[in-house]
Design a protein around this motif. Structure first.
Motif, PDB file in Angstrom:
ATOM      1  N   GLU A 132       0.836  -1.205   0.000  1.00 57.29           N
ATOM      2  CA  GLU A 132       0.000   0.000   0.000  1.00 57.29           C
ATOM      3  C   GLU A 132       0.871   1.256   0.000  1.00 57.29           C
ATOM      4  O   GLU A 132       0.602   2.221  -0.732  1.00 57.29           O
ATOM      5  N   GLY A 133       1.914   1.266   0.831  1.00 59.05           N
ATOM      6  CA  GLY A 133       2.803   2.418   0.885  1.00 59.05           C
ATOM      7  C   GLY A 133       3.527   2.642  -0.430  1.00 59.05           C
ATOM      8  O   GLY A 133       3.697   3.779  -0.881  1.00 59.05           O
ATOM      9  N   ALA A 134       3.955   1.533  -1.055  1.00 56.82           N
ATOM     10  CA  ALA A 134       4.643   1.647  -2.341  1.00 56.82           C
ATOM     11  C   ALA A 134       3.699   2.171  -3.420  1.00 56.82           C
ATOM     12  O   ALA A 134       4.123   2.935  -4.307  1.00 56.82           O
ATOM     13  N   GLY A 156      -1.392  -8.956  -1.256  1.00 57.59           N
ATOM     14  CA  GLY A 156      -2.029  -8.608   0.004  1.00 57.59           C
ATOM     15  C   GLY A 156      -3.536  -8.538  -0.127  1.00 57.59           C
ATOM     16  O   GLY A 156      -4.098  -8.683  -1.225  1.00 57.59           O
ATOM     17  N   ARG A 157      -4.204  -8.291   1.016  1.00 57.38           N
ATOM     18  CA  ARG A 157      -5.663  -8.349   1.054  1.00 57.38           C
ATOM     19  C   ARG A 157      -6.333  -7.032   1.420  1.00 57.38           C
ATOM     20  O   ARG A 157      -7.552  -6.953   1.434  1.00 57.38           O
ATOM     21  N   ALA A 161      -3.853  -3.241  -2.056  1.00 51.47           N
ATOM     22  CA  ALA A 161      -3.056  -4.424  -2.384  1.00 51.47           C
ATOM     23  C   ALA A 161      -3.908  -5.491  -3.071  1.00 51.47           C
ATOM     24  O   ALA A 161      -3.450  -6.172  -3.999  1.00 51.47           O
ATOM     25  N   LEU A 162      -5.159  -5.628  -2.645  1.00 51.45           N
ATOM     26  CA  LEU A 162      -6.055  -6.612  -3.249  1.00 51.45           C
ATOM     27  C   LEU A 162      -6.357  -6.270  -4.698  1.00 51.45           C
ATOM     28  O   LEU A 162      -6.590  -7.167  -5.517  1.00 51.45           O
ATOM     29  N   SER A 163      -6.335  -4.990  -5.031  1.00 51.53           N
ATOM     30  CA  SER A 163      -6.558  -4.582  -6.419  1.00 51.53           C
ATOM     31  C   SER A 163      -5.436  -5.090  -7.317  1.00 51.53           C
ATOM     32  O   SER A 163      -5.658  -5.384  -8.495  1.00 51.53           O
ATOM     33  N   LEU A 164      -4.227  -5.195  -6.783  1.00 49.78           N
ATOM     34  CA  LEU A 164      -3.100  -5.766  -7.526  1.00 49.78           C
ATOM     35  C   LEU A 164      -3.149  -7.288  -7.546  1.00 49.78           C
ATOM     36  O   LEU A 164      -2.711  -7.927  -8.509  1.00 49.78           O
ATOM     37  N   THR A 165      -3.654  -7.884  -6.463  1.00 53.49           N
ATOM     38  CA  THR A 165      -3.685  -9.343  -6.316  1.00 53.49           C
ATOM     39  C   THR A 165      -4.581  -9.976  -7.376  1.00 53.49           C
ATOM     40  O   THR A 165      -5.703  -9.524  -7.619  1.00 53.49           O
ATOM     41  N   ARG A 173     -13.823 -11.916  -4.292  1.00 53.68           N
ATOM     42  CA  ARG A 173     -15.281 -12.047  -4.381  1.00 53.68           C
ATOM     43  C   ARG A 173     -15.989 -11.185  -3.331  1.00 53.68           C
ATOM     44  O   ARG A 173     -15.660 -11.230  -2.155  1.00 53.68           O
ATOM     45  N   ARG A 174     -16.948 -10.395  -3.757  1.00 53.58           N
ATOM     46  CA  ARG A 174     -17.832  -9.570  -2.921  1.00 53.58           C
ATOM     47  C   ARG A 174     -17.113  -8.359  -2.303  1.00 53.58           C
ATOM     48  O   ARG A 174     -17.622  -7.750  -1.376  1.00 53.58           O
ATOM     49  N   PHE A 175     -15.930  -7.996  -2.835  1.00 56.93           N
ATOM     50  CA  PHE A 175     -15.224  -6.824  -2.330  1.00 56.93           C
ATOM     51  C   PHE A 175     -15.158  -5.683  -3.340  1.00 56.93           C
ATOM     52  O   PHE A 175     -14.472  -4.694  -3.114  1.00 56.93           O
TER      53      PHE A 175
END
Length: 429
Positions: A132-134, A156-157, A161-165, A173-175
């Motif tokens: 997130e910091g990066a 990450g979650r 980070a989840l957008s990159l994952t 799912r559902r986020f």
């Protein structure tokens, strides 16, 4: 040379034992059901590569707390460093004040992550926070909105980070909606049949169609994909990625959260390919089990204004003390050990593949970041279940892979013990 006798797991009864079963029942009512517990292991204590559950059963640990316990469970020197620092003071936020351990650790990491550059460090509590910091720093530096990552990646979650994952659908799912300015390209690996040329071509397609190069702040990449299956890229991929990003003024961010801290026989996995990224993200093994992450960038890039980013607990003095002890142990031989015993373990895994080609379709990795690819997801799960019943702790990754990421203190006898259990399990199947 005196060789220590081979130690074997010691199981005293049916698993889980009564104390473990009782705690698992309490857990079911007290903790989030989002956790993925693959089998009923309840930690009691640990030493080195060995973990003892609450009923006294002794297991050989090839998980290291998901590649976190780099120096093994409760290494005496790490425990001593933690104890001594705790007796001085437990916390004083590095966002607002100064303390020596944080400064010393930042100096050490700058030298290791970006040698030859004047670099700065921001400490976090976890790998996701480092990512997130990066992400924030990349936008701040470039004043560009977009990011590129790779299919199969795990960064990450937390929502950024989840957008990159892009590792498993269940993680997303559902986020929705996630950050919209993220685009993905295929990650190359011999295991998946995607070449470096194909991956770079797809990246160039993105830049020439839907995400103009001048709008991309950073490309995030794991040098070896972790959750995606411990996938090792072709030797020319990272150098070609570095050339592409440099040509367009795009920052290259190395997610070394799982692959760094000596796990592959180099401090950073990127070093195997002679490539230097712009930002390096660390966590997991950095402090041998204490919660600590970091991202490292050149002083030219990490020049944001006071108040642009901060953290109450990031760089906690106890965690910094543990990290300094960890780095010292790495320098004294654990990185070299990861190469030596890792080569021996990989050789044994390839023998198993040759003996059981219908079940094991690939054995791959570098150092002590290794994987067995099974013929089907259900088979991978069955192997780790049966290994647990024989006293070996394993985890899956990817769709049908078994990851082997033991502590870097693993010795030859513990390699033999682990391979014996895997051999017996595959014979059963």
């Amino acid at each position: 040379m005196i060789t220590s006798p081979q130690r074997s797991p010691r199981l005293t009864g049916v698993l889980p034992g009564p104390k473990a079963a009782a705690l698992i029942e309490r857990d079911a009512h007290a903790l989030s059901p989002s956790f993925t517990r693959p089998y009923p292991f309840v930690m009691g204590r640990g030493q080195g590569c060995w973990a003892t559950d609450v009923d006294g059963n002794e297991f050989l640990d090839y998980t290291a707390g998901i590649a976190v316990n780099a120096t093994g469970h409760s290494h005496p020197r790490v425990v001593q460093a933690v104890t001594e620092q705790a007796a001085r003071f437990l916390h004083m936020s590095g966002t607002d004040f100064y303390y020596e351990r944080e400064i010393e650790l930042a100096e050490r990491l700058s030298e290791k992550c970006l040698p030859g550059k004047s670099a700065r460090v921001f400490f976090t509590n976890s790998g996701a926070e480092a990512i997130e910091g990066a992400m924030k720093l990349a936008r701040y530096v470039t004043q560009r909105p977009n990011y590129i990552a790779f299919l199969g990646a795990f960064h990450g979650r937390t929502l950024g980070a989840l957008s990159l994952t892009a590792s498993k659908a269940t993680q997303r799912r559902r986020f929705a909606p996630l950050i919209p300015a993220v685009f993905h390209a295929p990650f190359p690996s011999p295991a998946t049949g995607v070449s470096a040329a194909e991956s770079i071509r797809r990246l160039e397609d993105l830049l020439s169609t839907v995400v103009p190069a001048e709008s991309v702040a950073a490309v995030f990449v794991e040098p070896i994909q972790g959750e995606g299956g411990y996938l090792v890229p072709p030797d020319d991929f990272l150098s070609r990625l570095r050339e592409l990003t440099s040509r367009h003024g795009i920052l290259l961010v190395a997610d070394e959260v799982q692959s760094g801290i000596g796990r592959t026989g180099r401090f950073l996995a990127f070093e195997h390919w002679g490539v230097q990224p712009d930002i390096v993200c660390l966590a997991k093994g950095l402090a041998s089990g204490m919660p600590l992450g970091a991202f490292v960038a050149s002083a030219e890039h990490m020049n944001w204004a006071p108040g642009s980013h901060g953290s109450t607990f990031g760089g906690n003095p106890v965690a910094c003390a543990a990290a300094l002890a960890t780095l010292q142990l790495l320098d004294e031989g654990l990185i070299e050990n990861a190469t030596r015993v890792g080569d021996r373990l990989l050789s044994g895994l390839r023998e198993l593949q040759a003996q059981h080609p219908q079940q094991v379709t690939d054995a791959r990795g570098i150092g002590l970041m290794l994987a067995l690819e099974m013929a089907a997801p259900a088979l991978a799960n069955e192997v780790i279940q049966r290994a647990f019943q024989r006293g070996l702790l394993l985890l899956t990754c990817g769709s049908s892979s078994i990851r082997l990421c033991p502590p870097l203190v693993l010795d030859d006898s513990e390699v033999s013990a682990g391979l014996e259990i895997l051999r017996a399990v595959l014979r059963e199947l």
